[in-house]
Structures are given as C-alpha cells and as structure tokens.
Design a protein around this motif. Sequence first.
Motif, mmCIF file in Angstrom:
data_model
loop_
_atom_site.group_PDB
_atom_site.id
_atom_site.type_symbol
_atom_site.label_atom_id
_atom_site.label_comp_id
_atom_site.label_asym_id
_atom_site.label_seq_id
_atom_site.Cartn_x
_atom_site.Cartn_y
_atom_site.Cartn_z
ATOM 1 N N PRO A 197 7.499 -36.218 41.594
ATOM 2 C CA PRO A 197 6.628 -36.053 40.424
ATOM 3 C C PRO A 197 5.176 -35.860 40.831
ATOM 4 O O PRO A 197 4.719 -36.418 41.825
ATOM 5 N N TYR A 198 4.467 -35.059 40.055
ATOM 6 C CA TYR A 198 3.053 -34.826 40.310
ATOM 7 C C TYR A 198 2.231 -36.026 39.878
ATOM 8 O O TYR A 198 2.465 -36.610 38.834
ATOM 9 N N GLN A 199 1.265 -36.377 40.720
ATOM 10 C CA GLN A 199 0.314 -37.409 40.336
ATOM 11 C C GLN A 199 -1.084 -36.861 40.555
ATOM 12 O O GLN A 199 -1.347 -36.189 41.547
ATOM 13 N N GLU A 200 -1.959 -37.178 39.614
ATOM 14 C CA GLU A 200 -3.305 -36.661 39.729
ATOM 15 C C GLU A 200 -4.062 -37.423 40.816
ATOM 16 O O GLU A 200 -4.003 -38.641 40.867
ATOM 17 N N VAL A 201 -4.722 -36.681 41.684
ATOM 18 C CA VAL A 201 -5.538 -37.333 42.706
ATOM 19 C C VAL A 201 -6.917 -36.686 42.738
ATOM 20 O O VAL A 201 -7.101 -35.540 42.354
ATOM 21 N N GLU A 202 -7.876 -37.451 43.219
ATOM 22 C CA GLU A 202 -9.245 -36.978 43.379
ATOM 23 C C GLU A 202 -9.303 -36.301 44.739
ATOM 24 O O GLU A 202 -9.385 -36.958 45.772
ATOM 25 N N GLY A 203 -9.207 -34.960 44.759
ATOM 26 C CA GLY A 203 -9.187 -34.263 46.038
ATOM 27 C C GLY A 203 -10.459 -33.457 46.242
ATOM 28 O O GLY A 203 -11.441 -33.640 45.531
ATOM 29 N N LYS A 204 -10.407 -32.605 47.236
ATOM 30 C CA LYS A 204 -11.577 -31.759 47.494
ATOM 31 C C LYS A 204 -11.121 -30.325 47.696
ATOM 32 O O LYS A 204 -10.032 -30.061 48.196
ATOM 33 N N LEU A 205 -11.996 -29.410 47.302
ATOM 34 C CA LEU A 205 -11.742 -27.996 47.524
ATOM 35 C C LEU A 205 -12.729 -27.540 48.590
ATOM 36 O O LEU A 205 -13.939 -27.664 48.425
ATOM 37 N N TYR A 206 -12.180 -27.080 49.709
ATOM 38 C CA TYR A 206 -13.031 -26.704 50.840
ATOM 39 C C TYR A 206 -13.186 -25.191 50.898
ATOM 40 O O TYR A 206 -12.206 -24.456 50.771
ATOM 41 N N TYR A 207 -14.419 -24.731 51.125
ATOM 42 C CA TYR A 207 -14.704 -23.308 51.248
ATOM 43 C C TYR A 207 -15.098 -23.011 52.690
ATOM 44 O O TYR A 207 -15.926 -23.718 53.256
ATOM 45 N N TYR A 208 -14.511 -21.962 53.262
ATOM 46 C CA TYR A 208 -14.973 -21.556 54.594
ATOM 47 C C TYR A 208 -14.657 -20.087 54.877
ATOM 48 O O TYR A 208 -13.878 -19.453 54.162
ATOM 49 N N HIS A 209 -15.302 -19.576 55.931
ATOM 50 C CA HIS A 209 -15.177 -18.167 56.277
ATOM 51 C C HIS A 209 -13.974 -17.897 57.161
ATOM 52 O O HIS A 209 -13.588 -18.749 57.960
ATOM 53 N N TYR A 210 -13.416 -16.682 57.011
ATOM 54 C CA TYR A 210 -12.464 -16.178 57.984
ATOM 55 C C TYR A 210 -13.198 -15.162 58.863
ATOM 56 O O TYR A 210 -14.372 -14.866 58.630
ATOM 57 N N LEU A 211 -12.517 -14.642 59.864
ATOM 58 C CA LEU A 211 -13.193 -13.776 60.832
ATOM 59 C C LEU A 211 -12.771 -12.315 60.678
ATOM 60 O O LEU A 211 -11.698 -12.036 60.131
ATOM 61 N N SER A 212 -13.614 -11.437 61.152
ATOM 62 C CA SER A 212 -13.178 -10.039 61.280
ATOM 63 C C SER A 212 -13.765 -9.467 62.579
ATOM 64 O O SER A 212 -14.658 -10.049 63.179
ATOM 65 N N LYS A 213 -13.215 -8.353 62.944
ATOM 66 C CA LYS A 213 -13.641 -7.764 64.229
ATOM 67 C C LYS A 213 -14.888 -6.923 64.016
ATOM 68 O O LYS A 213 -14.939 -6.073 63.123
ATOM 69 N N ASP A 214 -15.890 -7.212 64.808
ATOM 70 C CA ASP A 214 -17.111 -6.419 64.735
ATOM 71 C C ASP A 214 -16.808 -5.031 65.266
ATOM 72 O O ASP A 214 -16.374 -4.882 66.407
ATOM 73 N N PRO A 215 -16.996 -3.971 64.454
ATOM 74 C CA PRO A 215 -16.629 -2.619 64.905
ATOM 75 C C PRO A 215 -17.435 -2.192 66.131
ATOM 76 O O PRO A 215 -16.944 -1.435 66.960
ATOM 77 N N VAL A 221 -16.092 -12.100 64.688
ATOM 78 C CA VAL A 221 -17.266 -12.781 64.136
ATOM 79 C C VAL A 221 -16.996 -13.255 62.719
ATOM 80 O O VAL A 221 -16.079 -12.775 62.053
ATOM 81 N N LYS A 222 -17.816 -14.197 62.304
ATOM 82 C CA LYS A 222 -17.743 -14.700 60.929
ATOM 83 C C LYS A 222 -17.941 -13.545 59.974
ATOM 84 O O LYS A 222 -18.894 -12.779 60.104
ATOM 85 N N ASP A 223 -17.038 -13.411 59.020
ATOM 86 C CA ASP A 223 -17.195 -12.336 58.046
ATOM 87 C C ASP A 223 -17.835 -12.916 56.792
ATOM 88 O O ASP A 223 -17.267 -13.773 56.121
ATOM 89 N N GLU A 224 -19.047 -12.404 56.503
ATOM 90 C CA GLU A 224 -19.784 -12.965 55.366
ATOM 91 C C GLU A 224 -19.068 -12.730 54.044
ATOM 92 O O GLU A 224 -19.261 -13.444 53.079
ATOM 93 N N LYS A 225 -18.204 -11.724 53.993
ATOM 94 C CA LYS A 225 -17.538 -11.359 52.734
ATOM 95 C C LYS A 225 -16.285 -12.204 52.475
ATOM 96 O O LYS A 225 -15.789 -12.268 51.370
ATOM 97 N N ILE A 226 -15.769 -12.761 53.555
ATOM 98 C CA ILE A 226 -14.488 -13.454 53.388
ATOM 99 C C ILE A 226 -14.673 -14.965 53.386
ATOM 100 O O ILE A 226 -14.859 -15.602 54.409
ATOM 101 N N ILE A 227 -14.626 -15.510 52.173
ATOM 102 C CA ILE A 227 -14.646 -16.966 52.030
ATOM 103 C C ILE A 227 -13.414 -17.347 51.211
ATOM 104 O O ILE A 227 -13.141 -16.718 50.182
ATOM 105 N N ILE A 228 -12.705 -18.309 51.690
ATOM 106 C CA ILE A 228 -11.537 -18.761 50.918
ATOM 107 C C ILE A 228 -11.770 -20.209 50.481
ATOM 108 O O ILE A 228 -12.630 -20.899 51.015
ATOM 109 N N ALA A 229 -10.989 -20.628 49.513
ATOM 110 C CA ALA A 229 -11.056 -22.024 49.056
ATOM 111 C C ALA A 229 -9.665 -22.617 49.160
ATOM 112 O O ALA A 229 -8.684 -21.991 48.758
ATOM 113 N N THR A 230 -9.586 -23.810 49.719
ATOM 114 C CA THR A 230 -8.275 -24.458 49.820
ATOM 115 C C THR A 230 -8.415 -25.966 49.739
ATOM 116 O O THR A 230 -9.478 -26.511 50.038
ATOM 117 N N THR A 231 -7.347 -26.613 49.306
ATOM 118 C CA THR A 231 -7.341 -28.080 49.290
ATOM 119 C C THR A 231 -6.663 -28.623 50.538
ATOM 120 O O THR A 231 -6.769 -29.798 50.834
#
Length: 904
Positions: A197-215, A221-231
């Motif tokens: 069963p699901y129970q409500e918890v006080e969690g956090k949503l983390y945002y961070y960058h993924y990488l792409s290849k510098d042409p 390198v860090k890609d400024e356009k790619i930020i994801i959010a995950t718990t």
Amino acid sequence: MNQTDPAAQELPSAYSPKAVEDKWYSLWESCGLFTPQRTDAPPYTIVIPPPNVTGILHMGHALNNTIQDILIRWKRMAGAPALWVPGTDHAGIATQNVVEKKLAREKKTRFDLGREKFVEEVWRWKKEYGSTIVRQLRKLGSSCDWSRERFTMDEGLSRAVRHAFVRLYEDGLIYQGHRIINWCPRCQTALSDEEAPYQEVEGKLYYYHYLSKDPATGALVKDEKIIIATTRPETMLGDTALAVNPKDRRYKKLEGKEIYLPLQDRRLAFIKDPLIDPKFGTGIVKVTPAHDPNDFVMGERHRLASINVLHPDARVNENGAPYQGLDRFEARKRILADLKEKGLFVKEEPHRHKVPHCYRCHTVVEPYLSKQWFVRMKPLAEKALQAQEEKRIRFYPQRWTKVYLHWLNNIQDWCISRQIWWGHQIPVWFCGSCQKPYASVTDLTSCPSCHGADLKQDPDVLDTWFSSWLWPFSTLGWPDDTADLKYFYPTSALATAQEIIFFWVARMIMAGLYFMKEVPFRDVYIHGTVRTDSGQKMSKSLGNAIDPLELISEIGADALRFSIVMLTASGQDAYLSKEKFELGRNFTNKIWNAARFSFSNLKDFRALQPGFLPPLKGLGVVDRWIVSRLEHVIREVDGALAAYRFNDAASALYHFFWHDFCDWYLELSKPVFYGEDRPAKEKTSAVLLFVLETYLRLLHPFMPFLAEELWQKLRAYYRDTQSMPESILTAAWPGFERKKVSAPAEFEMGLMQQAIGGIRDLRAKLNIPPAKPIEAVVRVADPGLLEKIGRFDAAIRHLARLESLSIVTEFERRPTHLSNVFKEMEIFVRVEGVVDLAAERARILKKIEEVSKLLDQLAHRLSNADFISRAPEEVVEKERARQTELQKILGDLKDNLALFESVR
RNA sequence: GGGCGAAUAGCUCAGUUGGUUAGAGCGCUUCCCUUACAAGGAAGAGGUCUGAGGUUCGAAUCCUCAUUCGCCCACCA
C-alpha cells in the motif's frame, strides 16, 4: 442439564460472569451443540475469516466474531442446520517473520538452518503457539464447529491448492513472466500490489544535469539544457534513456544529440513517449526500465536495455560501480554528493509523495524486475462482474459494491509467487534435460515427456491468499465432491472488514465462480474498523489497543459482545475506549438483578411449560402492554438482524428490557406481588415468566452465557420440563405473533406514564420529599380519557406515592376535597390526550388511504409495458420491491385497524 | 487526479425509501442507600441538526454549491 431447586436460588446481588462462562462453553462444546446435522432443511453456513496463526485476539476480531456468532446462533435457533467453519491461516510472510525473529535472538538466520530445517521449525512454532487465537475465540463465546476446524496448510487444503493451481495452469491462466513487481528488500520477496500500500512520505525532488558530448572537443560536459528531476537519484545507475513528451517543443533540439549519464559516463538513448507529463519537473525524465514500472513499459515500447543495479537486499550490485555494495539510501547520499562535487547538481525541493511500503514490515518497497508467477485475472473478473450484475451477491452496506466493482474493472494480473519458505511450494517442476515446466497435483519424479529424472521443483511458494481464496469450498472438502460440500455450499453470509475486500472477498468470489461455478456466499457484510476513541486504528504496535481478553476477565464476554455491537453502527468505524464497555457490563448486571427479583417473587409458582400465557382477554392493561411491547421487540430484532443492523437489534433489546420491563413492568408488579390478590398474583407470575423466558431466547445470540445461565434457572418454574430443550442454544427463536400486539393497551399505558411523569416532575420541582404522600389532581384534555386513566388509579398512586388522586377534565373546577395542608401547592398535572383512540383510528385510516393510493400508482406503472421495456432494470426492480414493501405496510395497517375495532 | 464516508446535545454516536414534540450511552445538575440492582432509582438542564441556496404542504433526511475532517484507489518520475 441440571435442575435447580428454586429454594436454592439465592443469587449474589452482582453478576459475576467468570463462574458462568467457562462452564457453559465447555458444556455446549462437549454436547456437540455447535455441530449441525445435514437434514432436508436449508442450511445456514458461515466460514470464518481465518485469523493468522500468529494472531492474538484483538478488538477487530472481537467485533468480527461476535457478529458471526450472533448470526449463527440466531439461525440455529430459527431451526436451520447452522454451520460455522473455523480455522486459521498460515500467513506466509507474517509467520516466517515471527520465526525468523526468534532465530535472530539466537543469532541465527533461516539460511543457517536451510529450507527443510527452517520449515520444520515453523511447524514446531505453529504446534506450540498456533492455537492461541483459537482458544481465545472460545472465550468470546464463538459457537464454531470445532470438529471441522481447518488450517490453510493442512493436508486437505494443500491438496486443494495444488488442484486449483494445476487447473488454472492448464487453462492457461497462470504464467511466468519478467515483470516489475513490488519487492520488499527486508523480507526479500515479491509482493502483490495489494500487499504494497502507498503511504505518504515527506520526500525530496532532486534536480541535476546530464551530460552531452562537446562537438568541438569530443569531451563529455555538463549540458545546460538537460536537467531532470527525480525522487530516487540512485536509480540513475540503471538509466538507459532520457524521455520527453512528443508534444513538448522545448526539447526539439535535443534530438540527435549524444547524451551521457553522469558519474558513469554511459551513453543514453533519447526517446519520446506520451507517458511523460511535460508539466512535471523539467519535462525530461530519466528512464530506468529495471527499476520503475512506467519506465519498464517505455523500455519495452522503445526496445531499451534494462540494467538491474540492485541486489535483492537493495544494495547496489556490480552494475552500479563505483557504488557497488552500498545500501540504496546510502548510495543516494553518495551520488548526490558526487553530483554536487562535479557541479551537476541544481537544486532540491521538498516533495510530498506516496511510496509503496511492505504491509508486513513497512519497509519501502522497491520496484524490481524479476521473474514471477502470475494469474491472469481478466477472465476471472468477468465472471465476478457478471455475478454482481445478476445480483447473486449482495453487499451490506450497499456502497461497498461500487468499491468492489471498481477494483474488478481495473484488475491487474496477480503476482502469486513469493520468495519465502513458509507456504505452499509452487507445484511446478522443471526438467533438467528437456527444460520444460510441468504443473502437477502429485510430486513429479520423472519428466512426463522425456522421462528424465533430473527434475527440480520451483523453489518459490504461493501467496498466502492463494490458499485463502479457496476457503469457502476447500474447508468443505473440495476438490472432492463431499456431502458437506454439496449441502453447505454456497455459504450464506460472510462478515469481514473493509481492508480485505480486494485481498480476499473479491478473490473468493472469483475462485468460487471458477472452481465451483457458484458464488461462495450470498451476502457480504462489511463492518467498520475498530479505532480508539481518538480515531487511531487500534493496534498492538501503536500500544493503544484494548485487550479483549483482559476485558473479558473483568466484565465477561457477554458484556463485551453487547457493548461492541451496540456501539458499532452498521458499517461505520467503531471508536472505542474502555469506559464505553461499562454499558454492557451494567446491562448484564441489570438483567441479572431483574432475574433475581423475578425468581424471588415467582417463588412456588409453576407454569406447565415454556410459552404458557393466560388468555389475553383475561389480562389487565399492564400485562397486555408488556406482552405487546415484547412482540414489537421480537419483530424489531428479527428485522434488524435480517438487514445486518446489529446495533439496532441491540438497542431494541436494551431499551425494552431496561425501560419497559424493569422500569415499568417490574415496578408495577410489586404491588401485585406484595398484595393479597391471589388470582392477580398468578396472572402476573405467568406473564412475568412468559416475558422473561421469551426475552432470554431473544437475548441469547447477543449474550449467550448469561442467557443460558438464567434460562436454566427458569426450568424450576415449569412442571413439564421434558419438552424444554436442554440448552437455550437449541431453543426455538421467538416468532412474531400479531395477535399479541395491543395498540389500545399501549395507548392507555402511555397515558398512565404521562400522568406519573407529570406528578413526579412537579414533586421534584416543589421539593416535596420522596416519601411524603401527597394529593394530586390530574387533569385530562378529553373527557373520554377520564375513565381510561381512572383504571390506573392504584398504579399511579403507588408509583407517584400519592395519598389520593383526583382526575378531572379541563372543564371542571378543581376539586374541593383536597386537604388544607396542600392547598397552597395542589398539584395539577395535565395529561394531553396523546391521541384519542378515535384520532388514532382516523390516523390509521388516512395512512391506509395514502398507501393504497401509492400502490395504485405503482400497479399502474408496473402494468405499463412501455415502462417495463424502457426503464433501466434497476428502476423496475426497485419499484417492484417498493410495491411488496408497501403491500406489507398496508397489511400491517389493516391489522392494526382491526385491532382497534375489536377492542372498542 | 478519481471515488467513498463523516459533520446532529459538553463527549461518542443513532436517526431505515421526507411526516406530529430530533433520540441513546457517557458526562452534568437536583433529590433518593424505597425490601432486584448505587454497576441503581426519580426528575431536569443542554440542539440555529457545519454554512448558503433549491425542491416540497412539510427537510436532520432529497438536490446544488461551499467549508472542515477521515478513508480507499491511481504509473506523476
């Protein structure tokens, strides 16, 4: 059973249940009174919701089993062969946990013992402690047929489980598949959706960058356009793609870009999937097919690789290097720290969300990719839906039907394999030579196709509910076609709590329909949850539970049973505190004392046999009144029980006994018993005995012990006890007799009660000492009442302690014969003609007219072919039900009218 | 995000297809150890039935909206 000498009936003034309860229970049981015989009569059957063998009796059980016992005792008295099948559930994970904990105290794990030894250990534990709850059910008074007691892992039920499995397997409804399932890292087993069963918890949503290849440089390198959010950042170790919604224009430029996973620098795919909500987070989602159900679906759709990064105990595995060996939550911390160090971390936000937890140990459940056994539920659910449409099962209260239907309509396949050792091992053998699986009822020793002997049984066991969903027929002998099964199946009613509608009720219905081609029960009564008076769920772990056994030893099982039923409105949750049980305790004592009083006044009176009542016509108003009130109670209790309204039945019993029988009838019988009028004494004795004896039978399903104790004492007042059943348990359930109802007696009694109440009220207001006799004048509104109330002269004087009573009408002047002493405080009481008999008669006539009119309308509508064919079936059925209901009411009204006319 | 339940006396709750004066238990006040019961008896106080509209001759009850709690279900990372 034993005769009691009336002379010896000197009873203590307080009821003590201890001496009574154990004595009667063992007598009932040893006389075989709980074991029904198969006859030609239609049976009444209930199967117990089997408590866990690890269980100890709590208030929820007390409520649940009291309800079942009331039903069973009621129907048994009403003449049905009534069977209540008891038993216990092996409770796979719960029991295994208990034994593992015990081993842990000896610093051992189940792996130290090995499977065989461990299972032996659990059986040993079961033999020693497994009958605790069963003993406790006896304390409560549950009249189960213990000769038919079952256990979900006994030989017969194990056979039933194998038959069921093989049948479903052969019908193609059981399959093995790689799926994301709920995995409890602590219990190290798969769980069904219902077990997580699901129970409500006080969690956090983390945002961070993924990488792409510098042409230019080719570096990651860090890609400024790619930020994801995950718990759950730790699952990134298993990422194989990033995804956006196909309609999301913001990320068009990401197409064709080479995207890499930070920390591991792994190349990821980029996909578009409608599952993604552009409004959540940044609109870009990391995809981890091995650790998230949605991602798994996307993974299949886009043919992504899935990388499992966790060991079964939720430590990171070799795929998650360099975090290998860390626990999932430790890994989360380290990964976040590393992201920060590399400047990839953006922010974190507080995020309330719901997370599945193991229903046994409350550990956070991990979505986990593994190979499990499933039951295809759709075909089973369809049958269940059909049965509901045909109204072959009814829920009480009705609203649960919706909940049940919603679940059936959205059914998911049922994961039935568990990676534990205690339970029914899956009856599938894999052949080492030809690699094929075989399901078999008997143990396989050689391969059916290649005859090789290299066979291995699947090590997993079945979900506990895989045995309990067969319970209504497996306990009666299935898969054999036994006499019990033929006679007692389908069962009549199931009483259970709302928590297990999906776990158990719905699945039993599916199993019943599939294996037996018939619903497992007709009625399902869903009662509320027992809570503390502050609304918390009552549970041992919260330390807020009231222990029913302790309570029983203090106030007795009867008091507990009665209180809990009286306090629990049909289908509502019960908010209980210990003080609330005083209600039942006080009531048992009241009954005890009323009986004591009756016994001492009946003295050497003897009726011929139970049920004897002098001719109604020769009885006074008070006698006819109490008999009439008793009939009302019989009807109310019967109706309430039939509608599963137990609290209504209990309050009817309570109110009648306390406020009609004790407060009025017994008080009014005192002048008779203390007087010298012998014929009057005889009559009152007979009526008193009749009412008491009938009442005890009505009371028995609710308070079996006290009812039996007193009923046995009543034997002394009959000359012919041969015709009396040995126990109240098998005595006849009182039937409603309309001819005993007397509306006029009730009306006149009402007048008297009003007069006495008025006088007492004035007395109190004028501060007149209770013992002081006074003179009173009762003024009636209608001259027609003069004579009626005059009949009660003696009674009123007695109960209101009057020296004299004058009754006048409104139009007369006050009488002049009052003594001087009270002149200044002469007492006037006005008795309103509550309703005059004529008015009452007129009211009934009017009502008859109304009802007749309605019936005409209904009849007209129901004879209209257009209506029948066009209106929804439900509406038509409802109208039909209303028609029969109204016809019944009309009958009652007419009878009542006839009564009024016969008395005049 | 859907669905369900609840809101009535100081407290906990009943109130069964709309119908005279809305009930119970506990608590409270006054009186009473009257020969069944003080775990009892008698009497009493205490309610704008959450709020606002609506339907009706008539609403605690039916409809709509709102407010406040609680529960269940659902794949929002």
